[in-house]
Design a protein around this motif. Structure first.
Motif, short mmCIF file in Angstrom:
data_model
loop_
_atom_site.label_atom_id
_atom_site.label_comp_id
_atom_site.label_asym_id
_atom_site.label_seq_id
_atom_site.Cartn_x
_atom_site.Cartn_y
_atom_site.Cartn_z
N ASP A 75 0.81 -1.20 0.00
CA ASP A 75 0.00 0.00 0.00
C ASP A 75 0.85 1.26 0.00
O ASP A 75 0.51 2.28 -0.61
CB ASP A 75 -0.94 0.01 1.21
CG ASP A 75 -0.17 -0.07 2.53
OD1 ASP A 75 0.96 -0.56 2.49
OD2 ASP A 75 -0.75 0.35 3.56
N VAL A 76 2.03 1.16 0.69
CA VAL A 76 2.95 2.30 0.68
C VAL A 76 3.50 2.53 -0.71
O VAL A 76 3.61 3.64 -1.21
CB VAL A 76 4.07 2.10 1.71
CG1 VAL A 76 5.09 3.24 1.64
CG2 VAL A 76 3.50 1.97 3.12
N VAL A 77 3.85 1.38 -1.36
CA VAL A 77 4.35 1.49 -2.74
C VAL A 77 3.31 2.13 -3.65
O VAL A 77 3.60 2.97 -4.50
CB VAL A 77 4.76 0.09 -3.25
CG1 VAL A 77 5.12 0.16 -4.73
CG2 VAL A 77 5.92 -0.47 -2.43
N ALA A 78 2.02 1.73 -3.49
CA ALA A 78 0.95 2.28 -4.34
C ALA A 78 0.79 3.78 -4.13
O ALA A 78 0.61 4.56 -5.08
CB ALA A 78 -0.36 1.55 -4.05
N ARG A 79 0.85 4.21 -2.85
CA ARG A 79 0.71 5.64 -2.58
C ARG A 79 1.85 6.45 -3.16
O ARG A 79 1.67 7.52 -3.72
CB ARG A 79 0.60 5.87 -1.08
CG ARG A 79 -0.71 5.43 -0.47
CD ARG A 79 -0.94 6.10 0.88
NE ARG A 79 0.09 5.73 1.84
CZ ARG A 79 0.00 4.68 2.67
NH1 ARG A 79 -1.07 3.89 2.63
NH2 ARG A 79 0.97 4.41 3.51
N VAL A 80 3.07 5.87 -3.03
CA VAL A 80 4.23 6.56 -3.60
C VAL A 80 4.12 6.69 -5.11
O VAL A 80 4.39 7.73 -5.71
CB VAL A 80 5.54 5.80 -3.20
CG1 VAL A 80 6.74 6.39 -3.93
CG2 VAL A 80 5.77 5.88 -1.70
N GLU A 81 3.65 5.61 -5.75
CA GLU A 81 3.52 5.64 -7.21
C GLU A 81 2.47 6.66 -7.65
O GLU A 81 2.63 7.38 -8.63
CB GLU A 81 3.16 4.24 -7.72
CG GLU A 81 4.32 3.26 -7.63
CD GLU A 81 3.91 1.88 -8.11
OE1 GLU A 81 2.68 1.67 -8.33
OE2 GLU A 81 4.80 1.03 -8.28
N ARG A 82 1.36 6.74 -6.89
CA ARG A 82 0.32 7.72 -7.24
C ARG A 82 0.84 9.14 -7.06
O ARG A 82 0.56 10.04 -7.87
CB ARG A 82 -0.93 7.51 -6.37
CG ARG A 82 -1.76 6.30 -6.80
CD ARG A 82 -3.16 6.38 -6.21
NE ARG A 82 -3.13 6.36 -4.75
CZ ARG A 82 -3.18 5.24 -4.02
NH1 ARG A 82 -3.25 4.05 -4.60
NH2 ARG A 82 -3.18 5.32 -2.70
N ALA A 83 1.59 9.35 -6.01
CA ALA A 83 2.14 10.68 -5.78
C ALA A 83 3.10 11.07 -6.88
O ALA A 83 3.11 12.20 -7.38
CB ALA A 83 2.84 10.71 -4.42
N LEU A 84 3.93 10.10 -7.31
CA LEU A 84 4.87 10.38 -8.38
C LEU A 84 4.14 10.67 -9.70
O LEU A 84 4.53 11.54 -10.48
CB LEU A 84 5.83 9.19 -8.56
CG LEU A 84 6.81 8.96 -7.40
CD1 LEU A 84 7.62 7.68 -7.62
CD2 LEU A 84 7.74 10.16 -7.22
#
Length: 238
Positions: free
Chosen positions: A32-41
């Protein structure tokens, strides 16, 4: 002094490295952290909308000018509507005038033949017998065959009243009276005399005309209109 500083920095760097080597492995980053980081990027990399240069250079009409243009259009429409109303009113007025003129012409009646005697007297007729005397004298004068005698200019007034005299100036009133008697069955061609006098103190016209049985006197008010009832109708025996 500079060497001391370098040595101290080297010692701190070695200490940090040692701490990192001794740190436990925490495992991979949560999904979930990876998904949030990807969305932010991805959001950070999204292109910023750029307004068209041509659109920015397109002149804009000030609101006050647009409102003024609307008022000009509305005023023009109002002028057109007003002209149409005036035109309609003028046409209606012309039609009304024509109708009024036609009615006036109808009430005036057709001109009387020249041989119809038009008389005027100061007599105030109050009884049928006096009117009958007037009719008998007028019808009798019209039936005379002696052209030399013709029609009398004077008719004897009843009951000692002043005689009725010929008065051509009363011909318009006589024609109007005959027009009022036409709806009552009087043929204008049968009229032999019209006397302007009074019937029981009311100004009236006495229209004398011939009938198959003799004659008739139709009394109408001077201010009559075609369709009004007669004030009196007196038969004249042959």
């Amino acid at each position: 002094m500079g060497e001391f500083d370098d040595a101290e920095l080297d010692a701190q760097e070695r200490r940090v490295r040692d701490l990192l080597r001794g740190a436990a492995d925490v495992g991979p980053m949560p999904a979930d952290v990876v998904a949030r980081v990807e969305r932010a990027l991805a959001a950070a990399a999204a292109p910023t909308p750029v307004a068209s240069l041509a659109a920015r250079r397109r002149p804009r009409v000030p609101r006050v000018f647009a409102a003024a243009a609307g008022l000009v259009v509305a005023a023009g429409a109002g002028v057109v509507a007003l002209d149409q109303l005036r035109t309609g009113a003028d046409e209606a007025g012309s039609a009304s005038s024509a109708a009024a003129g036609s009615s006036a012409g109808d009430s005036a009646g057709a001109p009387l033949p020249p041989d119809v005697q038009v008389l005027r007297s100061g007599t105030d007729y109050t009884d049928v017998a006096a009117v009958q005397d007037l009719g008998e004298e007028s019808v009798g004068a019209g039936a005379q065959e002696d052209a030399g005698r013709g029609r009398p200019d004077l008719l004897s007034a009843p009951q000692g009243e002043a005689s009725a005299s010929s008065d051509p100036a009363q011909r318009p009133q006589a024609e109007h009276a005959v027009a009022c008697t036409s709806p009552l069955g009087v043929d204008p061609a049968s009229v032999v005399a019209v006397e302007i006098a009074a019937w029981r103190s009311r100004p009236a016209a006495f229209v004398v005309h011939t009938t198959p049985t003799g004659g008739e006197v139709v009394v109408v008010a001077l201010d009559c209109t075609p369709g009004d009832e007669a004030l009196s109708t007196v038969p004249v025996p042959s």
